[in-house]
Design an enzyme around this catalytic site. Structure first.
Site, PDB file in Angstrom:
ATOM      1  N   ASP A   1       0.871  -1.160   0.000  1.00  0.00           N
ATOM      2  CA  ASP A   1       0.000   0.000   0.000  1.00  0.00           C
ATOM      3  C   ASP A   1       0.914   1.216   0.000  1.00  0.00           C
ATOM      4  O   ASP A   1       2.100   1.130   0.321  1.00  0.00           O
ATOM      5  CB  ASP A   1      -0.919  -0.009   1.218  1.00  0.00           C
ATOM      6  CG  ASP A   1      -2.175   0.827   1.013  1.00  0.00           C
ATOM      7  OD1 ASP A   1      -2.184   1.687   0.101  1.00  0.00           O
ATOM      8  OD2 ASP A   1      -3.153   0.628   1.754  1.00  0.00           O
ATOM      9  N   TRP A   2       0.382   2.362  -0.364  1.00  0.00           N
ATOM     10  CA  TRP A   2       1.215   3.542  -0.599  1.00  0.00           C
ATOM     11  C   TRP A   2       1.871   4.010   0.707  1.00  0.00           C
ATOM     12  O   TRP A   2       1.223   4.542   1.588  1.00  0.00           O
ATOM     13  CB  TRP A   2       0.370   4.633  -1.230  1.00  0.00           C
ATOM     14  CG  TRP A   2       0.406   4.645  -2.731  1.00  0.00           C
ATOM     15  CD1 TRP A   2       0.630   5.744  -3.524  1.00  0.00           C
ATOM     16  CD2 TRP A   2       0.236   3.546  -3.637  1.00  0.00           C
ATOM     17  NE1 TRP A   2       0.611   5.377  -4.859  1.00  0.00           N
ATOM     18  CE2 TRP A   2       0.381   4.037  -4.957  1.00  0.00           C
ATOM     19  CE3 TRP A   2       0.010   2.185  -3.481  1.00  0.00           C
ATOM     20  CZ2 TRP A   2       0.282   3.230  -6.090  1.00  0.00           C
ATOM     21  CZ3 TRP A   2      -0.095   1.374  -4.605  1.00  0.00           C
ATOM     22  CH2 TRP A   2       0.041   1.895  -5.880  1.00  0.00           C
TER      23      TRP A   2
END
Length: 757
Positions: free
Chosen positions: A232-233
């Site tokens: 995930d970012w």
């Protein structure tokens, strides 16, 4: 090397391999153009394409994206219980990706709705893992059938927004396996998503991105996942540890590829592990090459809007319809012989619809048709009053007064109520299940002026209904319906189609009835999943808790009857269920047949019943159809921490067939043989466990025979003493029987060693 052939990892330098394991910018892979590996685009989102207009610069603007079809988010689409329709949504999403040269779309998200206060519940499918997996797979298969990749997310246990970047989710192995893993597992095994996105949070102390057990042992080695794992970012906190754990791709890039190079050179990462991770990235590019090579493609905007329209129709759940207040009569527009009802429409949502959630999935729709727009387009007259503003500010008395006056002059009032975006979004959790107080007050005022009120709800997660339901004869839960919600609602409200949605999440009477509230949202950096497997209806139904509306519930304009339920064994621990469903009304409509499995006596605490099959059937008036639902071995199994594996116990299981978890039409039973799993017996096994084991039972019989022959002390035969005996490890027999107990225990251990050789 031809221009159309991508290289093997063997063709790359160490530095080039390392570069493939991080992005080029926030929305692109990092290609190696000199070796023919392009840096394709990847972007959100779960219910439609969100390609930022600033993507080429690597920036992120959640409200500035290219126009794309906004389909209903998962909170609505999950209520369709229609995997075939969801597959069509996936196909349409892929076509829009092809037009915009997006190789991977970041979704679907299949995290479980552990608690209805979760701020991102609008983006997830269900409290039930079976339903979540068997619906969301339609998005994965639909998108990938067109040559575009998906990213199944967020793996795993991302069940709250509070402290989500670092919270430690402390979960038992059984709860992980039965509740939080199965949707991922089903989709991986059946559809092979091209990518999986790991979550931010820690699981039992280890961040997901650095969790070798999660990303390699379970995902790849056990489930057979063939794709790549991306972060995930901002979830990758240690490039080397993450790559060793099985993370192929860091997003967005931290521009630390040199860390990977150094780690390989000094032995912290083996060359073989880097090769595996880099080759996965090359394989991903290969899979998307054909679709990304299509130039000048244009998707059919109107056709996709129609898919969104049908998806919105099937997302609507009718919760109440007293006095058959719905459908409404629009007069000659819908029925040439009918006199129109005078309709009042109250609520700003009717004019300014809330059609999607807030955060990274926010889409710029290709079209947007409100309910009021739809009425105007169809020539249906209605008086409108906004009643309130779409914020969390106090009520406006002038707007309330106008709404009440409008209601007084109508035959029926449609009140559009719900949660404004400020009340729920990615990034924070809700603190109440209630609608804003000003809306409830307005409803009470309107109901006092006009008894014929239908409430139409707009919300991304459940809201309590009971406190105000008495003020409405009809209630439609419309969730967030995407860009075609206005026409879909009009179709249902005026009877062009019967509502067919079913709740994918229980609606509790009170948030404190939810078992997770004792550990929500956690403390001091961790959250304990103390409710174990008793999530949602698994808790409410097992412990007899009253609810607003049960899981799987939804009304129709039609009536149905389920008869002829029968079950047939197809193997030692598998079965097939047949049932006939009949439309007993004069309205064509769809019904969803739901199959729940209820275990009998078990060695562990199990839910009263669990959804293990469903099918949606469209029936014309008076029509009957027979449906067949197969139950595999997993339908009867639980995760045994004793065996560290799935376990089917022998015995009788109830098969419940109905239309919700609490509306069971018929129940039949099936006797299963069980999987025969046993655990080695030791001196620490109880006497009762010895009796229950196939080998142990023979030895217990030998002990009794030896006692009768005077070769061993006789065991007590009164009920109280036998109760103590059965619960004691056999090495404790001397406390009950003295020296004789020691002899019996030694005899049992010795005989077991002989039998189990």
């Amino acid at each position: 090397m031809s221009e159309s052939t991508y290289p093997s990892v063997k063709d790359l330098t160490l530095e080039e391999k390392a570069s493939l394991t991080s992005g080029g910018d926030a929305w692109h892979l990092q290609g190696v153009e000199s070796k023919g590996i392009p840096g394709y685009m990847i972007t959100d989102g779960p219910h439609g394409l969100r390609k930022s207009l600033a993507s080429s610069a690597g920036e992120t603007d959640l409200d500035d994206s290219v126009p794309a079809t906004c389909f209903p988010p998962a909170a609505g689409l999950s209520s369709s219980w229609n995997p075939e329709l969801i597959h069509k949504v996936g196909e349409a999403m892929a076509e829009e990706c092809i037009q915009e040269k997006v190789a991977v779309i970041l979704g679907p998200g299949v995290n479980i709705k552990r608690n209805p206060l979760g701020g991102r519940c609008f983006e997830y499918w269900s409290e039930d893992p079976y339903l979540a997996g068997h619906e969301a797979i339609g998005i994965v298969e639909g998108v990938q059938s067109k040559g575009v990749g998906t990213s199944l997310k967020h793996f795993a246990a991302n069940n709250q927004e509070s402290d989500r970047l670092r919270v430690d989710a402390r979960i038992s192995p059984r709860a992980l396996r039965e509740i939080y893993f199965p949707a991922f597992e089903h989709i991986v095994k059946k559809a092979q998503p091209w990518t999986i996105m790991c979550s931010y949070n820690r699981i039992n102390g280890v961040h997901s991105a650095q969790n070798h057990w999660l990303l390699t042992d379970v995902l790849r080695d056990e489930w057979g996942f063939e794709g790549i794992v991306m972060s995930d970012w901002g979830a990758d906190h240690d490039r080397g540890a993450s790559l060793n754990a099985g993370l192929n791709l860091e997003m967005p890039p931290s521009y630390t590829d040199d860390q990977i190079v150094y780690a390989v050179r000094d032995g912290r990462i083996t060359p073989a592990q880097l090769d595996r991770m880099a080759q996965g990235m090359i394989d991903l590019v290969n899979k998307t090459r054909a679709a990304m090579s299509i130039d000048n493609y244009r998707f059919d905007v109107d056709a996709h809007d129609e898919v969104a329209h049908q998806a919105a129709i099937e997302s609507i759940v009718m919760l109440k319809n007293d006095d058959a207040i719905l459908p409404l009569n629009a007069g000659p527009v819908a029925n040439p012989s009918a006199m129109p009802q005078k309709i009042a429409v109250i609520g700003e949502f009717a004019r300014t619809p809330r059609y999607q959630g807030g955060g990274s999935s926010h889409i710029t729709p290709t079209k947007m048709t409100s309910f009021l727009d739809t009425l105007a387009e169809r020539g249906i007259k209605a008086d409108f009053a906004p009643g309130f503003t779409l914020d969390l500010e106090p009520a406006d008395p002038a707007l309330e007064s106008e709404a009440v006056e409008t209601a007084k002059n109508a035959d029926v009032v449609l009140m559009f109520l719900g949660l404004p975006e400020a009340a729920e979004s990615e990034g924070f959790d809700r603190d109440t299940l209630d609608m804003p107080a000003k809306q409830i007050t307005l409803l009470e005022q309107v109901a006092a002026a006009n008894q014929n009120v239908v409430v139409v709800l707009s919300n991304g997660s459940v809201i309590t209904v009971a406190p105000w339901a008495k003020n409405a004869k009809g209630i439609l839960e419309s969730w967030l319906l995407g860009q075609s919600g206005g026409p879909a609602l009009a179709d249902v409200i005026f009877g062009q189609v019967s509502p067919s949605g079913k709740l994918a999440q229980s609606i509790p009477l009170d948030i404190n009835d939810d078992p997770s509230m004792t550990n929500w949202p956690g403390e001091e950096g961790h959250v304990d999943y103390g409710e174990g497997v008793f999530v949602g209806y698994r808790y409410y139904d097992t412990y007899g808790k009253a609810v607003d509306c049960p899981f799987g519930y939804g009304l129709s304009y039609a009536t149905f009857e389920i008869t002829g339920v029968a079950v047939a064994k197809t193997g030692a621990n598998t079965a097939t269920v047949n049932a006939t469903v009949t439309n007993t009304s004069d309205v064509d409509a769809a019904e969803t047949v739901q199959v729940y499995v209820a275990p009998g006596k078990a060695d562990v605490a199990r839910p009263k019943h669990e959804l293990k099959g469903f099918t949606k059937v469209f029936l014309k008036s008076g029509e009957s159809k027979t449906v067949t639902i197969d139950l595999d071995e997993r339908a009867f199994a639980y995760w045994s921490e004793k065996y560290n594996d799935w376990h089917v116990e022998s015995g009788e299981y109830a098969i419940e067939v109905g239309t919700s978890s609490r509306d069971i039409a018929e129940t039949v039973t099936v006797a299963l043989e069980g999987d025969g799993k046993t655990q080695p017996l030791t001196e620490w096994s109880t006497y009762g466990e010895w009796e229950a084991d196939p080998f142990g039972a023979k030895i217990v019989a030998a002990v009794a025979a030896a006692g009768e022959a005077g070769e061993l002390p006789k065991l007590p035969d009164n009920a109280m003493m036998r109760m103590f005996l059965n619960s004691m490890p056999i090495n404790s027999l001397p406390t009950l029987l003295g020296e004789g107990g020691k002899k019996i225990a030694q005899f049992m251990v010795d005989e077991y060693a002989k039998l189990s050789k």
